[in-house]
Motif scaffolding. Structure first.
Motif, short mmCIF file in Angstrom:
data_model
loop_
_atom_site.label_atom_id
_atom_site.label_comp_id
_atom_site.label_asym_id
_atom_site.label_seq_id
_atom_site.Cartn_x
_atom_site.Cartn_y
_atom_site.Cartn_z
N ALA A 1 11.31 34.06 -15.34
CA ALA A 1 10.26 33.59 -14.92
C ALA A 1 10.01 32.72 -13.56
O ALA A 1 10.98 32.02 -13.59
N ASP A 2 9.69 33.06 -12.31
CA ASP A 2 9.69 32.02 -11.32
C ASP A 2 8.04 31.54 -11.45
O ASP A 2 7.71 31.78 -12.01
N LEU A 3 8.78 30.80 -10.31
CA LEU A 3 7.44 29.73 -10.70
C LEU A 3 5.86 29.88 -11.22
O LEU A 3 5.27 30.78 -10.31
N THR A 4 4.93 30.30 -12.01
CA THR A 4 3.79 30.20 -11.86
C THR A 4 3.25 29.12 -10.37
O THR A 4 3.80 28.05 -10.23
N PRO A 5 1.75 29.44 -10.66
CA PRO A 5 1.14 29.35 -9.70
C PRO A 5 0.67 27.21 -10.32
O PRO A 5 0.63 26.15 -9.33
N ALA A 6 0.53 27.31 -11.89
CA ALA A 6 0.53 25.98 -12.38
C ALA A 6 1.85 25.04 -12.34
O ALA A 6 1.55 24.12 -11.96
N GLU A 7 3.06 26.48 -12.62
CA GLU A 7 4.07 24.99 -11.86
C GLU A 7 4.14 24.60 -10.43
O GLU A 7 4.59 23.65 -10.45
N GLN A 8 3.27 25.54 -9.48
CA GLN A 8 3.87 25.25 -7.97
C GLN A 8 2.91 24.39 -7.38
O GLN A 8 3.11 23.08 -6.96
N VAL A 9 1.87 23.34 -8.49
CA VAL A 9 0.86 23.03 -7.70
C VAL A 9 1.87 21.06 -8.31
O VAL A 9 1.56 20.83 -6.66
N PRO A 10 2.33 21.37 -9.12
CA PRO A 10 2.56 19.22 -8.01
C PRO A 10 4.04 19.81 -7.62
O PRO A 10 4.12 18.72 -6.65
N LEU B 1 0.72 -1.71 0.10
CA LEU B 1 0.20 -0.23 -0.18
C LEU B 1 1.29 1.24 -0.07
O LEU B 1 0.46 2.02 -0.79
N VAL B 2 2.03 1.29 0.73
CA VAL B 2 2.62 2.06 0.69
C VAL B 2 3.31 2.67 -0.20
O VAL B 2 3.39 3.31 -0.79
N MET B 3 3.90 1.20 -1.26
CA MET B 3 4.35 1.41 -2.61
C MET B 3 3.46 1.97 -3.28
O MET B 3 4.25 3.12 -4.44
N VAL B 4 2.22 1.75 -3.32
CA VAL B 4 1.20 1.91 -4.09
C VAL B 4 0.82 4.12 -3.94
O VAL B 4 0.65 4.41 -5.11
N LEU B 5 0.29 3.92 -3.15
CA LEU B 5 0.92 5.36 -2.74
C LEU B 5 1.99 6.02 -3.37
O LEU B 5 1.45 6.88 -4.04
N LEU B 6 2.96 6.17 -3.22
CA LEU B 6 4.29 6.57 -3.84
C LEU B 6 3.55 6.53 -5.35
O LEU B 6 3.86 7.92 -5.72
N THR B 7 3.85 5.16 -5.62
CA THR B 7 3.48 5.59 -7.07
C THR B 7 1.89 6.67 -7.71
O THR B 7 2.61 7.53 -8.55
N ALA B 8 1.21 6.73 -6.49
CA ALA B 8 0.13 7.15 -6.85
C ALA B 8 0.19 8.92 -7.23
O ALA B 8 -0.11 9.74 -7.28
N LEU B 9 1.46 9.12 -5.75
CA LEU B 9 1.56 10.89 -5.91
C LEU B 9 2.42 11.00 -6.69
O LEU B 9 2.61 11.80 -7.29
N VAL B 10 3.32 10.64 -7.04
CA VAL B 10 4.11 10.30 -8.26
C VAL B 10 4.19 10.38 -9.55
O VAL B 10 4.20 11.70 -10.25
N LEU B 11 2.84 9.61 -9.92
CA LEU B 11 2.26 9.85 -11.45
C LEU B 11 1.46 11.02 -11.36
O LEU B 11 2.10 11.70 -12.35
N PRO B 12 1.00 11.26 -10.54
CA PRO B 12 -0.19 13.58 -11.28
C PRO B 12 1.49 14.12 -11.70
O PRO B 12 2.07 14.86 -12.32
N ALA B 13 2.07 14.03 -10.26
CA ALA B 13 3.56 14.63 -10.43
C ALA B 13 4.31 15.31 -11.39
O ALA B 13 4.66 15.92 -12.50
N ALA B 14 4.40 13.89 -12.02
CA ALA B 14 5.37 13.70 -13.29
C ALA B 14 4.45 14.24 -15.09
O ALA B 14 5.30 15.08 -15.42
N ILE B 15 2.87 13.74 -14.44
CA ILE B 15 2.46 14.09 -16.23
C ILE B 15 2.18 15.83 -15.82
O ILE B 15 2.52 16.49 -17.05
N LEU B 16 1.91 16.19 -14.54
CA LEU B 16 2.02 17.57 -14.56
C LEU B 16 2.83 18.55 -15.10
O LEU B 16 3.17 19.35 -15.84
N VAL B 17 4.43 18.28 -14.76
CA VAL B 17 5.43 18.40 -15.53
C VAL B 17 6.25 18.54 -16.32
O VAL B 17 6.90 18.93 -17.36
#
Lengths: 508, 611
Positions: A465-474, A88-104
């Motif tokens: 340019a500094d980080l935009t709000p969209a860049e800050q989300v992930p 479960l902890v590893m799945v949580l890790l994956t589920a958290l990194v994936l959206p961040a990776a897609i966002l960037v």
């Protein structure tokens, strides 16, 4: 809820398929990633931490589809999923990194080459990792990981940075291919060592217990150690890693260094350690020497790096040494520390690679002397987030990494406390030397921050340019997780404790 | 309000202030400053209440919260221990803290990073409170690291200056080296006493039968943490550089409180230091490191020209006294000096801050002079602070230094002699500083045009001046036995009498020499390069860093690239390339190719296994 794990594993696969047949790449990937994250969080809340452990592992949300039956009609091989605290902890890790990776990931228009393949690959890597962490069957455990490696190679070769990217992709393919092959040999040997009747991991552990230790187990463990080890960049099988991460596209570096790489450590804790405890004991000293190679040898090499991406790549290799220390301790505290550190390191290295990508986007380079200093004056938000990520990575209290590392260190000294020994054993001496690594990490991280962000603004630095709000989300998402777990490690520990209970009988 | 809640509020309030400033108030610097200052005064008020609630009882029981709990194997808790030591220390931290906040309102006015500055101060107050109130080593280590961070942030407040950024990094890394030992020490102490909770450890030590070698090693390693934080030789080099931070930070963190954390920690675990039975090498090492640092730093202080650096070396030297006391089993004497020193050294630093502020950021004492008339209040308070530091009879510093010296007299005559010598040196370099900066004629434009600072800055000076003189008296210390060793020490009347005489001789000698040498001088009359260059420690250390760290790092990088990679990746890959087309096909990057190979491999495996 019975098929929820299948949903979690197959969602990114289906999304990848949809992108392949024409769905808009970025929105589809984002939707899949966030639906996946929400589902995993729901599962985590529904998860019963006090689930009774009978023998091997206490899986919940199990599902199983037999693929192959033996003559008596018993399942030999099944597409079987389940979660215990560790997975479960590893799945949580994956589920958290994936959206961040897609966002960037860059917008589709900003990708040279086929943007569909770009987004699809990230999803496939995550799907492979999720499948491997959720599999309760050895065959699919291995197969899902292989599935994730292919898009990793592709991403580096096709979308990577630098002129050497094809060569780098070739090196990592060959290296990890060879490592996987050794691992495969080890797993096949393990299959026979546990009676050769089933691929079900829990059952294999039971069988292994019944059969009892054998001389040959030592060699099986060694194969697994080398196989899993080269996938995690255990010294001296680590040289593929730093360059591959430096040249990989940002989301790939985040997903591989953050998530997929942990497969090898997960495999050691899930399979090798419980099934072959005497093998683990026989090779403990070897592991201790090798992990010091990670921490000290690679650590010093990290200090010498001038490019931020290479520095982070090396630091990621170095930090694996601390996780190996937790694994090698072979006791409850060390195992907790190892899994916690897999999680913490995964989140923090993904965050750092995301920031490194942000710098590369702005300056076209990650060469620290070239970029020069004073960035904090120009980009204060970038500076603050970078500083916090750096502090997390060097194990500062308040972040998850500290809570994990301190467990690893206590784990290494626990056998001495328990036995009342009056001299330090190899495990404790290794821990003492490993602690020097905490100083090393601080040296290169603070130097990098100092070089890039402090000091006077250099003339001739292009306007950035500094980080935009969209860049800050992930970034804020990942940082928030590190702080949350750092302040309340119990959030994860409560899942882990029952699933790591079996380590109480493994140590000497 | 019950004491448990008060103690927890004292801890959490500054954190809340820091978080609110960080998240919400960055755009409103004055609101940030006021919020931070109010929280500091509130914690001062609550610390006074807490000290009264404690009264004469030994401890106040407070609730603990598990931070990491692995049933049956490990429990790391966040728990508070309120006793005479911690309650007294909280009065110092919040007292000096509140005054420094107030002073900063004036000193930092108009600074571009004002909100960041006050967020950092509040973060520091939180971290320092955590160290003081911690009831176990894990929590103490957590906050120990956090004060390191807040110190890093505040030293590097003006991070666009290279010197400030370097100083911040140096402070952090030097402390990390000390903490390397500290962590090992904590682990060893856990192994030996089976606990990391102070009260339980004490029980284990009192019960006896512990392994003496391991216990001694644990004490020495734990001491490493104090060597880093309290800037003792050989890790003393970061403190003078830390003066790059804004002066109020120097006063609060790098003079009165954080650097004293090492001393406090040693006093907190005095039972460990004293728990080693025979031939207590650990305690001897602690005492001698302290004595040596006191002497070394005092010598270096005599030849510095930057007003803050002189005070920084003086801090090192005074911390040396306190550490020496810990090694001589004089934990209460050491704490007493910590207590008086906090007030008068904070006063001296804030006074220096007022001078620097009035002289438009001039820090060289040779470019000051004649400030007596221009800054009368600063002058008067600085004079009282100086009197306390050089231990003029009747001031707080006199009482506390006397305690330590008497303790040394009964234990170690060599350290006693060192202590007296350092007292003379202290009188000498402070006389020099005082004469050159405040008396005579103005030696620069800036000094010529200096004006007295406003009340928000001189009120804290006045309060601190009061404490510098009177904090040693019973009507203030009475309630807090930990800081009031009383006069029942084993040293006889004869020891006390001799010490008083010798201290007075040292004081008179030092002041006389300083007066003779520096009165009416326009420039430095004597030049001792060894001392002026601080015994070349910084040069030596950067040489060590280059040869023991950076050179091997580069070497290892090449080894990694050419030897390890060559043996395990490059040659095999060349071999494989030569071996056949299957591999060359692999690099062409066709998804179908990979997919096919992958599927074929797994199928072949299945077939093999099941046939």
């Amino acid at each position: 809820m019975t098929h929820v794990i299948e949903f979690i594993v197959f969602l990114p696969l289906l999304a990848a398929l949809a992108i392949l047949v024409g769905a808009p790449a970025r929105p589809t990937a984002l939707a899949a990633a966030f639906v996946g994250l929400i589902t995993v969080l729901v599962v985590a809340f529904q998860f019963n931490p006090d689930h009774e452990v009978v023998g091997g592992f206490a899986y919940q949300f199990t599902s199983s589809h037999p693929v192959l039956l033996d003559a008596k009609g018993n399942a030999v091989l099944s597409l079987a999923f389940g979660l215990d605290g560790m997975s479960l902890v590893m799945v949580l890790l994956t589920a958290l990194v994936l959206p961040a990776a897609i966002l960037v990931s860059p917008p589709e228009s900003g990708i040279k080459g086929n943007p569909r393949l770009y987004y699809l690959s990230s999803l496939l890597i995550a799907a492979g990792a999720l499948g491997a962490f959720c599999s309760t069957d050895l065959f699919f455990f291995y197969a899902f990981h292989e599935l994730a490696l292919i898009p990793t190679f592709l991403m580096i070769g096709m979308y990577g940075h630098g002129t050497n990217r094809v060569k780098t992709a070739w090196t990592i393919t060959l290296y990890l291919g060879a490592g996987s092959l050794v691992l495969l040999g080890g797993l096949v040997a393990l299959f026979y060592a546990s009676g050769g009747t089933t691929f079900d991991i829990s059952e294999m552990i039971q069988q292994a217990k019944i059969i009892g230790p054998a001389e040959s187990h030592r060699w099986v463990y060694l194969l697994l150690l080398i196989g899993f080890g080269s996938l995690v960049s255990l010294f001296p099988f680590h040289t593929w890693a730093a360059r591959a991460y430096a040249e990989a596209p940002t989301p790939t570096a985040m997903l591989h260094a953050g998530v997929l790489k942990k497969f090898g450590l997960y495999g050691l804790l899930r399979i090798a350690q419980p099934m072959l405890p005497d093998g683990a004991e026989a090779w403990q000293n070897l592991v201790l020497v090798l992990l010091l190679g990670n921490i000290l040898f690679v650590g010093y090499s990290t200090i010498a790096q001038k490019r931020l991406d290479l520095m982070l790549g090396n630091s990621s290799v170095m930090h694996m040494g601390f996780i190996f220390l937790g694994v090698a301790s072979a006791n409850v505290i060390g195992a907790h520390g190892a899994v916690m550190l897999m999680f913490a390191h995964g989140i923090s290295i993904a965050l750092l690679f995301a920031l490194c990508g942000g710098l590369r986007d702005r300056f076209g380079s990650t060469d620290m002397p070239e970029i020069g200093g004073g960035l904090a004056t120009k980009m204060p938000r970038f500076g603050i987030i970078f500083a916090m990520a750096a502090f997390a990575s060097i194990g500062l209290p308040g972040f998850a990494n500290f809570a994990s590392e301190i467990l690893v260190f206590f784990g290494a000294f626990e056998p001495m406390q328990k036995s009342g020994a009056t001299t330090l054993g190899p495990l404790q001496w290794t821990c003492v030397l490993a602690l020097w690594g905490v100083v090393i990490s601080a040296v290169y991280m603070l130097r990098a921050f100092r070089r890039l962000f402090n000091g006077p603004v250099r003339l001739g630095t292009p306007d950035c340019a500094d980080l935009t709000p969209a860049e800050q989300v992930p970034l804020v998402l990942l940082l928030g997780v590190l702080l949350l777990v750092g302040f309340v490690p119990g959030l994860l520990l409560k899942y882990l404790t029952p699933s790591l209970e079996l380590f109480s009988t493994l140590g000497r | 309000m019950d004491p448990n809640a008060i103690a927890w509020t004292i801890l959490v309030l500054p954190l809340a202030a820091a978080v609110i400033i960080f998240l919400l108030l960055k755009r409103w610097p004055m609101a940030s400053a006021v919020l931070s200052t109010l929280s500091a005064f509130a914690t001062l008020g609550m610390s006074i209440v807490l000290a009264h609630a404690l009264g004469n009882s030994a401890t106040i029981l407070t609730q603990s919260y598990p931070w990491i709990a692995l049933p049956g194997v490990l429990r790391l808790e966040i728990g508070l221990l309120v006793d005479a030591k911690s309650a007294g220390m909280m009065l110092i931290v919040t007292g000096v803290g509140a005054l420094v906040h107030l002073f900063s309102l004036g000193y930092m006015r108009g600074d571009a990073g004002l909100a960041r500055f006050f967020a950092g101060l509040s973060l520091f107050m939180f971290s320092m409170t955590g160290i003081v109130l911690a009831d176990n080593f894990a929590m103490m280590f957590i906050f120990w690291e956090l004060v390191g961070v807040s110190s890093y942030l505040l030293i590097g407040h003006w991070f666009e200056k290279d010197s400030a950024a370097d100083a911040a990094k140096k402070a952090f890394l030097t402390n990390r080296i000390g903490d390397f030992g500290f962590m090992i020490g904590i682990l060893l102490a856990w192994v030996v006493t089976k606990s990391i909770v102070f009260t339980e450890m004490k029980t284990a030590v009192d019960a006896g039968g512990l392994n003496q070698v391991l216990l001694g090693a644990a004490v020495l390693l734990i001491f490493c943490g104090a060597v880093g934080k309290s800037a003792q030789f050989p890790l003393h080099v970061w403190l003078p550089d830390a003066m790059e931070g804004p002066t109020p930070v120097s006063a609060l963190i790098h003079a009165a409180t954080m650097v004293a954390a090492g001393v406090f920690m040693l006093a907190r675990v005095a039972f460990l230091v004293e728990g080693v039975d025979h031939a207590n090498i650990a305690a001897t090492v602690i005492a001698y490191i302290g004595g040596f640092t006191a002497l070394l730093a005092a010598l270096m202080a005599t030849q510095q020209n930057d007003i803050k650096r002189i005070l920084a070396y003086s801090t090192l030297s005074q911390l040396g006294y306190m550490v020496m006391a810990q090694g001589l089993y004089g934990s209460t004497e050491g704490l007493f000096h910590l207590y008086t020193h906090a007030w008068f050294k904070a006063l001296l630093f804030l006074g220096a801050g007022a001078v620097i502020f009035a002289c438009h950021h001039e820090q060289d004492i040779w470019k000051m002079g004649g400030l007596r008339k221009k800054l009368p209040i600063t002058f008067a308070t600085f004079a009282l602070g100086t009197a306390a530091l050089i231990a003029v009879p009747g001031t707080s510093g006199f009482w506390s230094k006397e305690e330590i010296l008497v303790k040394a007299y009964g234990t170690d005559k060599l350290l006693y002699a060192v202590g007296i010598g350092v007292a003379a040196l202290t009188a000498f370099y402070m006389t020099r500083l005082f004469i050159v900066a405040f008396l005579g004629k103005s030696r620069s434009e800036n000094a010529e045009h200096a004006h007295e600072v406003g009340p928000v800055m001189w009120v804290p000076l006045a309060v601190l001046a009061f404490m510098a003189v009177f904090s040693g008296y019973g009507f203030i210390t009475g309630g807090f036995p930990a800081f009031h060793p009383g006069h029942t020490h084993e040293g006889s009347h004869e020891a006390g009498f001799l010490t008083t005489i010798l201290s007075l001789v040292a004081l008179a000698g030092g002041v006389f020499a300083g007066w003779k040498l520096y009165s009416g001088r326009e420039r430095e009359p004597i030049s001792l390069r060894l001392l002026a260059n601080r015994f070349y420690f910084d040069e030596l250390y950067s040489l060590i860093i280059r040869t023991v760290q950076d050179l091997p790092a580069r070497l290892v990088e090449y080894l990694d690239l050419y030897v390890v990679h060559g043996l395990l990746a490059y040659f095999p890959s060349q071999l494989a390339r030569g071996a056949g087309w299957t591999f060359t096909r692999l690099q062409s990057g066709h998804l179908q190719g990979y997919g096919f190979l992958f599927g074929a491999g797994l199928l072949a495996l299945l077939w093999y296994l099941l046939s």
